[in-house]
Design an enzyme around this catalytic site. Sequence first.
Site, PDB file in Angstrom:
ATOM      1  N   GLY A  79       0.837  -1.187   0.000  1.00 16.25           N
ATOM      2  CA  GLY A  79       0.000   0.000   0.000  1.00 16.25           C
ATOM      3  C   GLY A  79       0.872   1.238   0.000  1.00 16.25           C
ATOM      4  NE  ARG A  80      -2.744   6.785   0.910  1.00 19.16           N
ATOM      5  CZ  ARG A  80      -3.956   6.256   0.812  1.00 19.16           C
ATOM      6  NH1 ARG A  80      -4.183   5.043   1.287  1.00 19.16           N
ATOM      7  NH2 ARG A  80      -4.940   6.928   0.243  1.00 19.16           N
ATOM      8  CB  ILE A  81       3.563   2.387   4.663  1.00 16.65           C
ATOM      9  CG1 ILE A  81       2.829   3.554   5.332  1.00 16.65           C
ATOM     10  CG2 ILE A  81       4.882   2.107   5.377  1.00 16.65           C
ATOM     11  CD1 ILE A  81       2.372   3.261   6.749  1.00 16.65           C
TER      12      ILE A  81
ATOM     13  CB  THR B 150       7.368  -0.527  10.493  1.00 21.60           C
ATOM     14  OG1 THR B 150       7.146  -0.800   9.104  1.00 21.60           O
ATOM     15  CG2 THR B 150       8.858  -0.461  10.765  1.00 21.60           C
TER      16      THR B 150
ATOM     17  NE  ARG C  38      -1.897  -1.479  14.417  1.00 26.61           N
ATOM     18  CZ  ARG C  38      -1.474  -0.266  14.065  1.00 26.61           C
ATOM     19  NH1 ARG C  38      -0.187  -0.097  13.755  1.00 26.61           N
ATOM     20  NH2 ARG C  38      -2.304   0.752  14.018  1.00 26.61           N
TER      21      ARG C  38
ATOM     22  CD  GLU D 289       2.873  -1.985  19.927  1.00 24.06           C
ATOM     23  OE1 GLU D 289       2.167  -0.941  19.848  1.00 24.06           O
ATOM     24  OE2 GLU D 289       3.504  -2.424  18.963  1.00 24.06           O
TER      25      GLU D 289
ATOM     26  CG  HIS E 251       3.588   1.429  17.572  1.00 25.82           C
ATOM     27  ND1 HIS E 251       2.522   0.568  17.709  1.00 25.82           N
ATOM     28  CD2 HIS E 251       3.407   2.028  16.366  1.00 25.82           C
ATOM     29  CE1 HIS E 251       1.727   0.650  16.654  1.00 25.82           C
ATOM     30  NE2 HIS E 251       2.253   1.537  15.826  1.00 25.82           N
TER      31      HIS E 251
ATOM     32  CB  ALA F  86       8.039   3.560  12.542  1.00 27.88           C
TER      33      ALA F  86
END
Length: 336
Positions: A157-159, A238, A240, A269, A298, A300
């Site tokens: 996707g985008r990332i 980065t 889940r 977390e 968490h 990033a």
Amino acid sequence: MALTVLEPEGLYPDTSVEDAVLKGGARILRGNAKSSMSELPDAMLAEADAIMTLRCPVRAEDIARAPKLKLVVRMGVGYDRVDREACAARGITVCNTPDYGTMEVAEFAVLLAMSLRRGLTLYHDTQRGSSPAPWAVMRHPVVRRQEVQTFGLLGCGRIGTAAGLRAKALGYRVVFHDPFQPNGWERALGFERVRTLDELLAQSDVLSIHAPLTRATRGLVGERELRLLPKNAVVVNTARGPILDLDALAKLLKEGHIAGAGLDVIPVEPPVEPLPELLRAYRAREDWVLGRVIVTPHIAFHSPEAWEDIRRLSVETVRDVLLEGKRSNVIPPESE
């Protein structure tokens, strides 16, 4: 249409951005919940037409306390903190903000891989020990040249796309698996595409995880999948934490099949006792993790610019959906 927007965590010092985007047409309620909406009074939830939440989960019991609720905006990409089934039962729209922090997370994923693969963490960890390593080259399987490796994207996707473009610029061959992207996606990016997860794993010297947490992806990368990676692969997550089995990762790190791992996310977390073996060993600086494992909390996504983006984009989503009737960033209830 007068709206009441609840920000349960009270993340920002004022409501200036919200007022500007909504043109003063909404009342902003700001709470101070730290981990749960149960910390907020009933009266606050009872007034909310929309909820904008970063870390606070929106559970079925929270939704039951909000009779006017029409929209939940998750201030981030992942939407696993929202009970979408309970929202769907009430006809409440769920949205995310997928276009914030893209560059930050992508860069961080590549940074984790590069820090491991070029030996940055290896030398950093060993040179500051009580008995420092020799002032010399260390021959270690985690260290390799970028240009001879394949950077595998689990999710594009985008990332994932942004991470792949950065990895490609650094010399990696980039391959991805993403059944939700249309045919031809790979041609636009100059990446290679594989049809199955197993095909991706078999050739990923670096596996970088960029999938959302859903029923289908929870536990997706376990011992069987990690064993399909080439020997001395590096794993980066980065996305889940629950997508990746930490116990299996620890086992294969100890066996030497996996050379290194960079984790910005973990299954629970913040971590709680009893800690998974990998985290316990990392904190204790045991020899088998030195230079081979990076754990960050968490973060990033973090930059001052990203915090500004997430606020503005979340409020714009409230405006689009509730005031203008658009379908901006809507997560379909049937999306698993």
